[in-house]
Write an enzyme that holds these catalytic residues in place. Structure first.
Site, mmCIF file in Angstrom:
data_model
loop_
_atom_site.group_PDB
_atom_site.id
_atom_site.type_symbol
_atom_site.label_atom_id
_atom_site.label_comp_id
_atom_site.label_asym_id
_atom_site.label_seq_id
_atom_site.Cartn_x
_atom_site.Cartn_y
_atom_site.Cartn_z
ATOM 1 N N HIS A 167 -6.972 4.542 -4.678
ATOM 2 C CA HIS A 167 -5.077 3.788 -4.786
ATOM 3 C C HIS A 167 -4.441 4.860 -5.098
ATOM 4 O O HIS A 167 -4.949 5.997 -5.978
ATOM 5 C CB HIS A 167 -5.056 2.881 -5.542
ATOM 6 C CG HIS A 167 -5.707 1.862 -4.814
ATOM 7 N ND1 HIS A 167 -4.689 0.997 -4.337
ATOM 8 C CD2 HIS A 167 -6.841 0.730 -5.677
ATOM 9 C CE1 HIS A 167 -5.281 -0.207 -4.663
ATOM 10 N NE2 HIS A 167 -6.403 -0.335 -5.192
ATOM 11 N N ARG A 172 -1.119 5.687 -4.773
ATOM 12 C CA ARG A 172 0.020 5.588 -4.844
ATOM 13 C C ARG A 172 1.300 6.085 -4.765
ATOM 14 O O ARG A 172 2.397 6.232 -5.044
ATOM 15 C CB ARG A 172 -0.066 6.013 -6.649
ATOM 16 C CG ARG A 172 -1.154 4.966 -7.793
ATOM 17 C CD ARG A 172 -0.830 4.034 -7.350
ATOM 18 N NE ARG A 172 -1.943 2.910 -8.099
ATOM 19 C CZ ARG A 172 -2.181 1.545 -8.371
ATOM 20 N NH1 ARG A 172 -1.888 1.109 -6.822
ATOM 21 N NH2 ARG A 172 -3.265 0.948 -9.312
ATOM 22 N N ASP A 232 -5.463 -4.797 0.445
ATOM 23 C CA ASP A 232 -5.687 -4.923 -0.630
ATOM 24 C C ASP A 232 -4.521 -5.387 -1.452
ATOM 25 O O ASP A 232 -3.548 -4.274 -1.936
ATOM 26 C CB ASP A 232 -7.167 -3.466 -0.542
ATOM 27 C CG ASP A 232 -7.454 -3.460 -2.371
ATOM 28 O OD1 ASP A 232 -8.117 -4.572 -2.870
ATOM 29 O OD2 ASP A 232 -7.307 -2.692 -3.273
ATOM 30 N N ASP A 234 -12.995 1.790 -6.637
ATOM 31 C CA ASP A 234 -11.322 0.852 -6.864
ATOM 32 C C ASP A 234 -10.556 1.753 -7.749
ATOM 33 O O ASP A 234 -9.826 1.325 -8.668
ATOM 34 C CB ASP A 234 -11.332 -0.523 -7.198
ATOM 35 C CG ASP A 234 -10.055 -0.936 -6.877
ATOM 36 O OD1 ASP A 234 -8.982 -0.906 -6.514
ATOM 37 O OD2 ASP A 234 -10.448 -2.096 -7.905
HETATM 38 ZN ZN LIG Z 1 -8.019 -5.015 -4.641
#
Ligand SMILES: [Zn+2]
Length: 461
Positions: free
Chosen positions: A66, A68, A156, A335
């Site tokens: 991520h 962001r 996700d 993740d």
């Molecule tokens: Zn997730």
């Protein structure tokens, strides 16, 4: 011509089943050769880096990150997230679309690709949403997302609950030759759970997130992959039942796959009761902490141990490890989910899910899989190279002559302490603060350029 010669390293390239001491020559952003002819071909003024005693691997790939951006740059930016990736040994990352606005149209994909080309330290591959605004109600324009260059689609952070809609998504994805990645969570079953449903959730008085909440959607995905023929990839597997379902489905040829994150195969739910309890209850199998004094301490209800899906039982942790070892799980990823301190510094129930992971991912994997002698070094590195590259059909993850010169130099035996304050990520929400790690990336090279090296960082301080 810009050229670089890495000399004397142990070159491991799972794609070529290569594992031997050799030199690696890079010319103009590409791998020019490995071994004696590489050395012979090198120009006399070539820049040389002595990597004797170190491992030379294809650049590592993390397909679940991520970054962001757009919209949440207080947590992370493309610049800081990719700097953390480089520091962790990753030359390519795949970013998730649950930004604000979500990555659900061609314009946003173009924006991120442009920004990543300008500000990214490593390669950034983009995923698009499955549904409009990740709301799970109507499909995103999957064809135009593909045209704009996404490498997969996923909602996700969320999970499409409507099975019929998911089936349509898979049919489109198959038409456009896209992998569908899914965060497996049945909302009705999980409700407002914040940690694994079991002994510790009862003891601590926190809402339970049962394993069945994940397994239900993994089973759904297997059925729909079988129905449509589309490739479905189950993200961040946490439960033993999920691994078993995927193992059995793969045996009968279903196009289903899964990934695992180091926190799920290192920690367990007892960690939320505090460090002391974790080490006593479930910490014995964690490599390198036989000595009580070395064991890092943390309080109970520490929100850096809150993520989605949650940390589960020791039995689940073992099942994830077993799934990686036997090849049911071919991808390890972080993740990496940065959050600001002020967001995490609240009661456990109210804290956002997620932890950072790019800089601790490789060492934790080496500790749990290689240093425990469950897997060889080439097998572990395959989970970071050929595994993700072949799933998403990325022309990455190998040191074949002519390939992009993305290279990670690793010291697999280096012991060091992870300090959250030293992280290149904008956020510091890691549960592994103060942990002694074993194994470290020391040089990260993207397209023939050293984008990070421990040496340079040390001399820069
Ligand atoms: Zn997730």
């Amino acid at each position: 011509m810009a050229s670089l010669l890495l000399t004397g390293g142990r070159v491991i390239d799972p794609a070529q089943k290569l594992d031997r001491t050799a030199d690696v020559l890079v010319v103009d952003e590409k791998i020019a050769g490995i071994g004696t002819d590489a050395t012979a071909k090198a120009a006399p003024d070539v820049e040389r880096i002595d990597v004797t005693g170190l491992v030379v691997s294809p650049g590592l790939i993390d397909l679940h990150v991520h970054l962001r951006e757009p919209g949440q740059s207080a947590k992370e930016t493309i610049a800081t997230g990719t700097a953390a990736a480089a520091r962790g040994g990753f030359t390519s990352v795949v970013c998730m679309p649950n930004t604000s606005p979500a990555i659900e149209n061609a314009g946003t994909v173009a924006l991120i690709r442009e920004k990543a080309a300008r500000e990214g330290k490593v390669n950034v591959f983009v995923t698009g949403a499955i549904t409009r605004n990740i709301a799970g109600e109507e499909l995103a324009p999957i064809g135009s997302l593909k045209q704009a260059g996404v490498v997969a689609i996923t909602d996700d952070g969320h999970c499409v609950q409507n099975n019929e809609l998911m089936r349509r998504a898979l049919e489109y994805a198959r038409m456009f030759d896209l992998t569908v990645m899914d965060h497996c969570q049945d909302y009705a079953l999980v409700s407002d759970g914040v940690m694994h449903e079991g002994y510790w959730s009862t003891t601590l008085g926190l809402g339970g997130w049962p394993s069945a909440g994940e397994e239900m959607i993994v089973a759904r995905n297997i059925l729909l992959a079988e129905t449509t023929g589309a490739q479905v990839h189950c993200q961040h597997l946490s439960a033993a039942g999920s691994v078993e379902l995927i193992r059995a489905a793969r045996k009968r040829g279903v196009p289903i796959s899964g990934e695992a994150c180091p926190h799920h195969f290192t920690l367990t739910d007892s960690a939320i009761a505090g460090g002391d309890i974790f080490w006593r209850a479930d910490g014995k199998g964690v490599f390198g902490f036989n000595d009580m004094e070395q064991r890092p301490a943390w309080p109970n209800y520490d929100t850096n141990f809150k993520m989605n899906p949650p940390l589960r039982s020791a039995r689940d942790r073992d099942a994830i490890l077993e799934g990686i070892v036997d090849g049911t799980i071919e991808v390890i990823c972080s993740d990496h989910a940065p959050h600001c301190d002020y967001e995490k510094e609240v009661e456990f129930d109210y804290a956002p899910f997620g932890i950072t992971g790019l800089e601790t991912e490789l060492p934790l994997s080496l500790m749990q899989l290689y240093h425990t002698r469950k897997m060889s070094l080439p097998e572990v590195l395959a989970r970071f190279t050929t595994g993700p590259a072949s799933l998403l059909k990325l022309a990455k993850g190998t040191l074949k002559a002519g390939a992009d010169a993305d290279i990670t130099v690793i010291d697999p035996n280096r012991e060091w302490v992870f300090q959250r304050g030293e992280s290149a990520s904008k956020s510091k929400n890691s549960p592994f603060h103060g942990w002694t790690m074993k194994g470290k990336a020391v040089i990260t090279i993207v397209a023939g350029q050293v984008v990070w090296s421990e040496q340079n960082e040390l001399t820069a301080v």
